[in-house]
Design a protein around this motif. Structure first.
Motif, PDB file in Angstrom:
ATOM      1  N   GLY A   1       0.821  -1.202   0.000  1.00  0.00           N
ATOM      2  CA  GLY A   1       0.000   0.000   0.000  1.00  0.00           C
ATOM      3  C   GLY A   1       0.856   1.253   0.000  1.00  0.00           C
ATOM      4  N   VAL A   2       0.415   2.253  -0.750  1.00  0.00           N
ATOM      5  CA  VAL A   2       1.138   3.524  -0.845  1.00  0.00           C
ATOM      6  C   VAL A   2       0.170   4.663  -0.527  1.00  0.00           C
ATOM      7  CG1 VAL A   2       2.446   5.079  -2.348  1.00  0.00           C
ATOM      8  CG2 VAL A   2       2.655   2.587  -2.645  1.00  0.00           C
ATOM      9  N   VAL A   3       0.595   5.576   0.326  1.00  0.00           N
ATOM     10  CA  VAL A   3      -0.186   6.781   0.630  1.00  0.00           C
ATOM     11  C   VAL A   3       0.645   8.000   0.284  1.00  0.00           C
ATOM     12  CG1 VAL A   3      -1.157   8.205   2.474  1.00  0.00           C
ATOM     13  CG2 VAL A   3      -1.642   5.774   2.398  1.00  0.00           C
ATOM     14  N   VAL A   4       0.033   8.933  -0.442  1.00  0.00           N
ATOM     15  CA  VAL A   4       0.685  10.192  -0.798  1.00  0.00           C
ATOM     16  C   VAL A   4      -0.007  11.324  -0.053  1.00  0.00           C
ATOM     17  CG1 VAL A   4       1.303  11.776  -2.659  1.00  0.00           C
ATOM     18  CG2 VAL A   4       1.236   9.300  -3.093  1.00  0.00           C
ATOM     19  N   THR A   5       0.766  12.077   0.705  1.00  0.00           N
ATOM     20  CA  THR A   5       0.201  13.204   1.437  1.00  0.00           C
ATOM     21  C   THR A   5       1.223  14.332   1.493  1.00  0.00           C
ATOM     22  OG1 THR A   5      -1.046  13.825   3.431  1.00  0.00           O
ATOM     23  CG2 THR A   5       0.893  12.423   3.747  1.00  0.00           C
ATOM     24  N   ALA A   6       0.945  15.363   2.273  1.00  0.00           N
ATOM     25  CA  ALA A   6       1.826  16.526   2.374  1.00  0.00           C
ATOM     26  C   ALA A   6       1.749  17.106   3.768  1.00  0.00           C
ATOM     27  CB  ALA A   6       1.435  17.583   1.335  1.00  0.00           C
ATOM     28  N   ASP A   7       2.693  17.989   4.047  1.00  0.00           N
ATOM     29  CA  ASP A   7       2.731  18.632   5.358  1.00  0.00           C
ATOM     30  C   ASP A   7       1.944  19.936   5.389  1.00  0.00           C
ATOM     31  OD1 ASP A   7       4.565  19.649   3.552  1.00  0.00           O
ATOM     32  OD2 ASP A   7       6.161  19.950   5.022  1.00  0.00           O
ATOM     33  N   HIS A   8       1.800  20.578   4.229  1.00  0.00           N
ATOM     34  CA  HIS A   8       1.085  21.849   4.133  1.00  0.00           C
ATOM     35  C   HIS A   8       0.922  22.191   2.667  1.00  0.00           C
ATOM     36  CE1 HIS A   8       4.863  23.728   2.913  1.00  0.00           C
ATOM     37  NE2 HIS A   8       5.453  23.144   3.955  1.00  0.00           N
ATOM     38  N   GLY A   9       0.056  23.173   2.395  1.00  0.00           N
ATOM     39  CA  GLY A   9      -0.027  23.747   1.064  1.00  0.00           C
ATOM     40  C   GLY A   9       0.786  25.019   0.995  1.00  0.00           C
ATOM     41  N   MET A  10       0.551  25.806  -0.052  1.00  0.00           N
ATOM     42  CA  MET A  10       1.390  26.981  -0.269  1.00  0.00           C
ATOM     43  C   MET A  10       0.573  28.125  -0.874  1.00  0.00           C
ATOM     44  SD  MET A  10       5.191  27.000  -1.948  1.00  0.00           S
ATOM     45  CE  MET A  10       5.895  26.228  -0.482  1.00  0.00           C
ATOM     46  N   VAL A  11       0.933  29.341  -0.464  1.00  0.00           N
ATOM     47  CA  VAL A  11       0.330  30.572  -0.965  1.00  0.00           C
ATOM     48  C   VAL A  11       1.465  31.445  -1.507  1.00  0.00           C
ATOM     49  CG1 VAL A  11      -0.922  32.674  -0.328  1.00  0.00           C
ATOM     50  CG2 VAL A  11      -1.533  30.479   0.725  1.00  0.00           C
ATOM     51  N   ASP A  12       1.312  31.959  -2.725  1.00  0.00           N
ATOM     52  CA  ASP A  12       2.312  32.881  -3.262  1.00  0.00           C
ATOM     53  C   ASP A  12       2.037  34.294  -2.760  1.00  0.00           C
ATOM     54  OD1 ASP A  12       3.503  30.827  -4.608  1.00  0.00           O
ATOM     55  OD2 ASP A  12       3.016  31.529  -6.628  1.00  0.00           O
TER      56      ASP A  12
END
Length: 377
Positions: A237-248
């Motif tokens: 099993g593979v899970v793709v996630t992130a720590d945060h998004g981004m704002v320019d």
């Protein structure tokens, strides 16, 4: 006062629950994910769900796998040091103590960088970060645990603080790291493999997430994840996630704090990061400083005292006594597209950043949670 903070939808998944749920899939008691023989957790630093959605045409594989419910909420502040610690300890910042990018050591005016300041500022990885890393616990119980990351991070203070116990395996490009992770998961039944991909975050800070360079980086990662999915088979099993998004945040949206600015009157230390300042005030000055900030910046930022932030549960349902004084007396969390800089500092390098994060907006706080391999729907 009444705080109009963003509401968390009932039943929303939290980043702190991801690793426990992966372990449940390996032990035959799955909830979020299907059963699997081994699991790979891929953390794409800076890949918010909104960022991915806006560039879905350049990440057709991931976008095709991301349903409406394939999302999680990261922690507060939405910064890498706090989020990765919560991910790999399953604890909130109020317990593990990594309360921001830069936070004060109680009793001092020192605010070390919580990613890279461990060695230079004398932070002990075994005590400053206060929760046991899940990888350490699982490895001690006999589970094969691996971290696949850039070699430069091997042995760093932050690595030891949150990833100790696992076997560190260095690899070069994102594609090489993902291939290595897939091989480890296939060769070691029951393995938990953590893969860290910081490239998009680095590009976003330097060029902005709306840049062509960021889009090219996303395309490369999307292709490598497609390959991992196709190689994973039915039991990894593979899970793709992130720590945060981004704002320019362009330069003309910077708010510069200067010597004659009343917003820094009675402020002994400015820490945190540009979209989530932590202000440490002089004795007895918190209410006065908060009032000045609310009058000047309340229309485009959430201004909270430490007590208000704790009462609102921003650092989790529990904030330990040892952690409390690490949090700023006043928090300034940007609501609009602005960033705050202490212009009194001689080093202006940070003001060249375009992509930013740290605050409570959905673009910064909502991240993808996409299942691949055995976890694919």
């Amino acid at each position: 006062m009444s705080l109009s903070l963003p509401a968390v939808p009932p039943g929303a998944r939290s980043l702190t629950g991801v690793v426990p749920q992966l372990l449940a899939s390996l032990t035959g008691s799955p909830d979020w994910f299907a059963p699997a023989r081994s699991a790979v957790l891929v953390l794409v630093d800076g890949l918010g769900r909104a960022n991915l959605g806006a560039r879905s045409g350049h990440a057709r594989f991931l976008a095709s796998r991301m349903g409406k419910k394939d999302a999680a909420r990261t922690v507060f502040p939405t910064t890498t040091a706090t989020a990765l610690t919560s991910l790999l300890t399953a604890a909130d910042a109020g317990v593990h103590g990594i309360v921001g990018y830069r936070a004060r050591i109680p009793g001092t005016l020192d605010a070390p960088n919580q990613l890279r300041g461990w060695e230079t500022d004398g932070l002990d990885p075994l005590t400053w970060q206060r929760a046991q890393p899940i990888l350490e616990r699982e490895a001690a119980a006999g589970r094969p645990c691996f971290v696949v990351s850039k070699g430069v991070y091997a042995g760093s203070g932050f690595t030891r603080a949150i990833q100790r116990g696992a076997v560190f395996v260095p690899a070069g490009t994102p594609a090489e790291r993902l291939q290595t992770a897939g091989d480890l998961a296939a060769d070691h039944p029951g393995a938990l493999v953590y893969v860290y991909l910081p490239e998009l975050d680095s590009i976003g800070h330097a060029r902005g997430w709306e840049s062509d360079e960021w889009t090219v980086g996303l395309e490369s990662i999307d292709g490598a994840l497609r390959t991992l999915h196709e190689r994973a088979g039915a039991d990894v099993g593979v899970v793709v996630t992130a720590d945060h998004g981004m704002v320019d945040v362009p330069v003309h949206r910077h708010v510069l704090l200067r010597e004659d600015d009343e917003l820094v009157d009675e402020v002994d230390l400015v820490a945190g990061e540009p979209r989530m300042l932590q202000l440490y005030t002089s004795d007895g000055a918190t209410d006065r400083v908060a009032a000045r900030w609310r009058e000047a910046e309340g229309g485009r930022s959430w201004i909270l005292t430490r007590d208000e932030a704790v009462a609102a549960g921003l650092y989790g349902p529990r904030v330990d006594a040892e952690v409390l004084p690490r949090i700023g007396d006043i928090l300034v969390a940007a609501r609009a597209g602005v960033a705050y800089y202490d212009d009194r500092l001689a080093d202006k390098k940070a003001q060249r950043m375009i992509g930013q994060h740290g605050s409570l907006t959905d673009q910064e706080r909502v991240v993808p949670l996409i299942g691949l391999g055995a976890f694919a729907r």
